[in-house]
Design a protein around this motif. Sequence first.
Motif, short mmCIF file in Angstrom:
data_model
loop_
_atom_site.label_atom_id
_atom_site.label_comp_id
_atom_site.label_asym_id
_atom_site.label_seq_id
_atom_site.Cartn_x
_atom_site.Cartn_y
_atom_site.Cartn_z
N TYR A 53 0.82 -1.21 0.00
CA TYR A 53 0.00 0.00 0.00
C TYR A 53 0.86 1.26 0.00
O TYR A 53 0.47 2.28 -0.57
N GLY A 54 2.02 1.20 0.63
CA GLY A 54 2.95 2.32 0.56
C GLY A 54 3.41 2.57 -0.86
O GLY A 54 3.50 3.72 -1.31
N LEU A 55 3.68 1.51 -1.59
CA LEU A 55 4.07 1.65 -3.00
C LEU A 55 2.92 2.17 -3.85
O LEU A 55 3.11 2.99 -4.75
N PHE A 56 1.71 1.73 -3.56
CA PHE A 56 0.54 2.21 -4.31
C PHE A 56 0.37 3.71 -4.11
O PHE A 56 0.08 4.44 -5.05
N GLU A 57 0.56 4.16 -2.87
CA GLU A 57 0.41 5.59 -2.56
C GLU A 57 1.47 6.43 -3.26
O GLU A 57 1.22 7.58 -3.59
N ARG A 58 2.64 5.86 -3.47
CA ARG A 58 3.73 6.59 -4.14
C ARG A 58 3.56 6.60 -5.65
O ARG A 58 4.34 7.21 -6.35
N GLY A 59 2.56 5.91 -6.14
CA GLY A 59 2.33 5.89 -7.58
C GLY A 59 2.93 4.70 -8.29
O GLY A 59 2.86 4.60 -9.50
N HIS A 60 3.53 3.79 -7.54
CA HIS A 60 4.07 2.57 -8.13
C HIS A 60 2.97 1.51 -8.15
O HIS A 60 2.03 1.56 -7.36
N LEU A 61 3.10 0.55 -9.00
CA LEU A 61 2.15 -0.57 -9.07
C LEU A 61 0.71 -0.09 -9.25
O LEU A 61 -0.18 -0.44 -8.50
N PHE A 62 0.49 0.73 -10.28
CA PHE A 62 -0.86 1.23 -10.55
C PHE A 62 -1.80 0.16 -11.07
O PHE A 62 -3.01 0.27 -10.90
N ASN A 63 -1.28 -0.86 -11.71
CA ASN A 63 -2.11 -1.86 -12.34
C ASN A 63 -3.06 -2.50 -11.32
O ASN A 63 -2.62 -3.08 -10.32
N ALA A 64 -4.36 -2.40 -11.59
CA ALA A 64 -5.37 -2.91 -10.66
C ALA A 64 -5.25 -4.42 -10.46
O ALA A 64 -5.48 -4.93 -9.36
N ASP A 65 -4.89 -5.14 -11.51
CA ASP A 65 -4.75 -6.59 -11.39
C ASP A 65 -3.60 -6.96 -10.45
O ASP A 65 -3.73 -7.88 -9.64
N ILE A 66 -2.49 -6.24 -10.54
CA ILE A 66 -1.36 -6.50 -9.65
C ILE A 66 -1.74 -6.17 -8.21
O ILE A 66 -1.41 -6.90 -7.28
N ARG A 67 -2.46 -5.07 -8.03
CA ARG A 67 -2.91 -4.70 -6.67
C ARG A 67 -3.77 -5.81 -6.08
O ARG A 67 -3.58 -6.19 -4.92
N LEU A 68 -4.74 -6.29 -6.85
CA LEU A 68 -5.62 -7.35 -6.36
C LEU A 68 -4.83 -8.63 -6.06
O LEU A 68 -5.06 -9.29 -5.05
N LEU A 112 0.78 -3.70 13.86
CA LEU A 112 0.69 -2.27 13.56
C LEU A 112 2.06 -1.67 13.29
O LEU A 112 2.22 -0.85 12.37
N THR A 113 3.04 -2.09 14.06
CA THR A 113 4.41 -1.61 13.85
C THR A 113 4.93 -2.04 12.48
O THR A 113 5.58 -1.27 11.78
N ALA A 114 4.62 -3.28 12.08
CA ALA A 114 5.08 -3.78 10.78
C ALA A 114 4.41 -3.03 9.63
O ALA A 114 5.07 -2.73 8.62
N ILE A 115 3.13 -2.72 9.75
CA ILE A 115 2.46 -1.94 8.70
C ILE A 115 3.10 -0.56 8.59
O ILE A 115 3.39 -0.08 7.49
N TYR A 116 3.36 0.07 9.71
CA TYR A 116 4.01 1.38 9.71
C TYR A 116 5.40 1.27 9.08
O TYR A 116 5.79 2.10 8.25
N ALA A 117 6.17 0.25 9.47
CA ALA A 117 7.51 0.06 8.90
C ALA A 117 7.43 -0.18 7.39
O ALA A 117 8.26 0.32 6.63
N GLY A 118 6.43 -0.93 6.96
CA GLY A 118 6.25 -1.16 5.53
C GLY A 118 6.02 0.11 4.76
O GLY A 118 6.58 0.32 3.68
N HIS A 119 5.19 0.99 5.32
CA HIS A 119 4.96 2.29 4.68
C HIS A 119 6.25 3.11 4.63
O HIS A 119 6.54 3.75 3.63
N LEU A 120 7.02 3.09 5.72
CA LEU A 120 8.29 3.82 5.74
C LEU A 120 9.27 3.27 4.71
O LEU A 120 9.95 4.03 4.03
N ILE A 121 9.32 1.95 4.61
CA ILE A 121 10.22 1.32 3.63
C ILE A 121 9.81 1.71 2.22
O ILE A 121 10.64 2.08 1.39
N ALA A 122 8.51 1.67 1.95
CA ALA A 122 8.02 2.01 0.61
C ALA A 122 8.31 3.46 0.27
O ALA A 122 8.67 3.79 -0.88
N LYS A 123 8.19 4.34 1.23
CA LYS A 123 8.46 5.76 0.99
C LYS A 123 9.94 6.02 0.76
O LYS A 123 10.31 6.94 0.07
N ALA A 124 10.80 5.18 1.37
CA ALA A 124 12.24 5.34 1.23
C ALA A 124 12.77 4.80 -0.11
O ALA A 124 13.86 5.15 -0.52
N LEU A 125 11.98 3.99 -0.78
CA LEU A 125 12.43 3.40 -2.04
C LEU A 125 12.40 4.40 -3.17
O LEU A 125 11.60 5.22 -3.34
#
Length: 125
Positions: A53-68, A112-125
Amino acid sequence: MFKTLLIIGLGSFCGGIFRFLLTRFVQHHFLSAFPFGTMAVNIAGCLLIGIFYGLFERGHLFNADIRLFLTVGLCGGFTTFSTFMNENFVLLREQNYLYFISYTALSVILGLTAIYAGHLIAKAL
């Protein structure tokens, strides 16, 4: 609609296999009544969905099929909330209150910590 169901089903198939393998691997290395395997899967699943979801928010992985495939399919098939609840029920039924409290609290806090860390990792990429 059939294509969407097939994409989700394929992701769930893969996620279920990964869940089985990781749960067995972890539980084999932690011989205990405490369900370390399921907890590890749920925390890893939370980290993965946070990254996705962090990557989706950054505009990566727009394809709806990949998201699903990644979220509803893979993560949905990988994480095991129903198993988590059943294991808590068993711990309560066996009056293993310390493991019940520890398992529930650690799963929620670490998830919850892992979800937050995932978002941070995605933003750092």
